[in-house]
Motif scaffolding. Structure first.
Motif, short mmCIF file in Angstrom:
data_model
loop_
_atom_site.label_atom_id
_atom_site.label_comp_id
_atom_site.label_asym_id
_atom_site.label_seq_id
_atom_site.Cartn_x
_atom_site.Cartn_y
_atom_site.Cartn_z
N ARG A 27 22.92 40.64 -14.85
CA ARG A 27 23.06 41.19 -13.50
C ARG A 27 24.28 42.09 -13.38
O ARG A 27 24.24 43.12 -12.71
CB ARG A 27 23.14 40.07 -12.46
CG ARG A 27 21.86 39.33 -12.27
CD ARG A 27 20.85 40.23 -11.63
NE ARG A 27 19.67 39.47 -11.26
CZ ARG A 27 18.60 40.01 -10.74
NH1 ARG A 27 18.54 41.30 -10.51
NH2 ARG A 27 17.57 39.26 -10.43
N MET A 31 24.40 46.12 -12.62
CA MET A 31 25.22 46.71 -11.56
C MET A 31 26.00 47.91 -12.09
O MET A 31 26.03 48.96 -11.45
CB MET A 31 26.20 45.66 -11.01
CG MET A 31 27.15 46.21 -9.97
SD MET A 31 28.36 45.04 -9.40
CE MET A 31 29.41 44.87 -10.82
N PHE A 34 24.02 50.93 -12.44
CA PHE A 34 23.38 51.33 -11.17
C PHE A 34 21.86 51.20 -11.23
O PHE A 34 21.13 52.03 -10.72
CB PHE A 34 23.78 52.77 -10.80
CG PHE A 34 25.25 52.95 -10.61
CD1 PHE A 34 25.89 52.49 -9.47
CD2 PHE A 34 26.01 53.57 -11.59
CE1 PHE A 34 27.25 52.65 -9.31
CE2 PHE A 34 27.37 53.74 -11.45
CZ PHE A 34 28.00 53.28 -10.30
N PHE A 37 20.30 46.62 -7.05
CA PHE A 37 21.12 46.41 -5.86
C PHE A 37 21.62 44.97 -5.76
O PHE A 37 22.48 44.67 -4.94
CB PHE A 37 20.30 46.77 -4.61
CG PHE A 37 21.06 46.62 -3.33
CD1 PHE A 37 22.01 47.55 -2.96
CD2 PHE A 37 20.83 45.54 -2.50
CE1 PHE A 37 22.73 47.41 -1.78
CE2 PHE A 37 21.54 45.39 -1.32
CZ PHE A 37 22.49 46.33 -0.96
N HIS A 38 21.14 44.09 -6.61
CA HIS A 38 21.39 42.64 -6.52
C HIS A 38 22.88 42.32 -6.35
O HIS A 38 23.27 41.66 -5.38
CB HIS A 38 20.84 41.95 -7.77
CG HIS A 38 20.95 40.46 -7.74
ND1 HIS A 38 20.00 39.68 -7.15
CD2 HIS A 38 21.90 39.62 -8.21
CE1 HIS A 38 20.35 38.41 -7.27
NE2 HIS A 38 21.51 38.36 -7.91
N MET A 39 23.71 42.76 -7.27
CA MET A 39 25.14 42.43 -7.22
C MET A 39 25.84 43.15 -6.06
O MET A 39 26.74 42.59 -5.44
CB MET A 39 25.82 42.79 -8.54
CG MET A 39 25.45 41.87 -9.68
SD MET A 39 25.94 40.17 -9.42
CE MET A 39 27.70 40.29 -9.56
N TYR A 40 25.43 44.37 -5.77
CA TYR A 40 26.02 45.09 -4.63
C TYR A 40 25.71 44.35 -3.33
O TYR A 40 26.53 44.32 -2.42
CB TYR A 40 25.53 46.53 -4.58
CG TYR A 40 26.00 47.35 -5.75
CD1 TYR A 40 27.34 47.68 -5.91
CD2 TYR A 40 25.10 47.77 -6.72
CE1 TYR A 40 27.77 48.42 -6.99
CE2 TYR A 40 25.52 48.51 -7.81
CZ TYR A 40 26.86 48.83 -7.93
OH TYR A 40 27.29 49.56 -9.01
N GLY A 41 24.52 43.78 -3.25
CA GLY A 41 24.15 43.00 -2.07
C GLY A 41 25.01 41.74 -1.94
O GLY A 41 25.47 41.41 -0.84
N ILE A 43 28.07 41.24 -3.27
CA ILE A 43 29.44 41.65 -2.99
C ILE A 43 29.57 42.15 -1.56
O ILE A 43 30.51 41.80 -0.85
CB ILE A 43 29.91 42.71 -4.01
CG1 ILE A 43 30.00 42.10 -5.40
CG2 ILE A 43 31.26 43.31 -3.59
CD1 ILE A 43 30.17 43.11 -6.52
N GLY A 44 28.62 42.95 -1.11
CA GLY A 44 28.64 43.45 0.27
C GLY A 44 28.56 42.33 1.28
O GLY A 44 29.27 42.33 2.30
#
Length: 135
Positions: A27, A31, A34, A37-41, A43-44
């Motif tokens: 994962r 990230m 790019f 979106f899993h890790m960005y989700g 972290i966000g």
């Protein structure tokens, strides 16, 4: 017994990170390429939750009886870019953020002990060189 609650919260946090695949090397690799979106989700969501909880907690008293305050950070663009780049490179190369490194040991990924040793060595070297570095 005094610190049992912290151990329990830490264990729950570790289970959540494992189940959400936030400690998965695959994962993290996705990230940094790019591709997902899993890790960005994750972290966000953590950032937004942290902001909300910080705003709420400013209205409550801390254990010393005073209101919670967040100390102001020194301004400086260059040091945050350099520090963030070094942190990101270490994260990308090792596949592990500092917190989840210990969770990975708990899941049986003992090769991450090398990464933990390198992180501790880097922290020690920074402590020695701190006064000589531009801050």
């Amino acid at each position: 017994m005094k610190y049992l609650k912290f151990l329990v919260v830490g264990m729950i946090f570790g289970i959540v990170l494992v189940k959400s695949e936030a400690v998965s090397w695959y994962r993290i690799y996705e990230m940094f390429k790019f591709e997902s979106f899993h890790m960005y989700g994750i972290i966000g969501t953590a950032v937004i939750t942290g902001i909300i909880l910080l705003l709420i907690s400013k209205n409550f008293k801390n254990i010393n009886g005073g209101l919670m305050t967040v100390p102001k950070k020194d301004k400086g663009f260059k040091r945050y870019i350099i520090g963030g780049t070094i942190f990101g490179l270490g994260w990308a190369l090792s596949g592990a953020c500092p917190g989840p490194m210990y969770i990975l040991v708990g899941t049986g990924v003992f090769s991450v002990l090398i990464v933990i040793a390198a992180a501790l060595l880097g922290t020690y070297v920074y402590g020695i060189l701190k006064d000589k570095l531009p801050h």
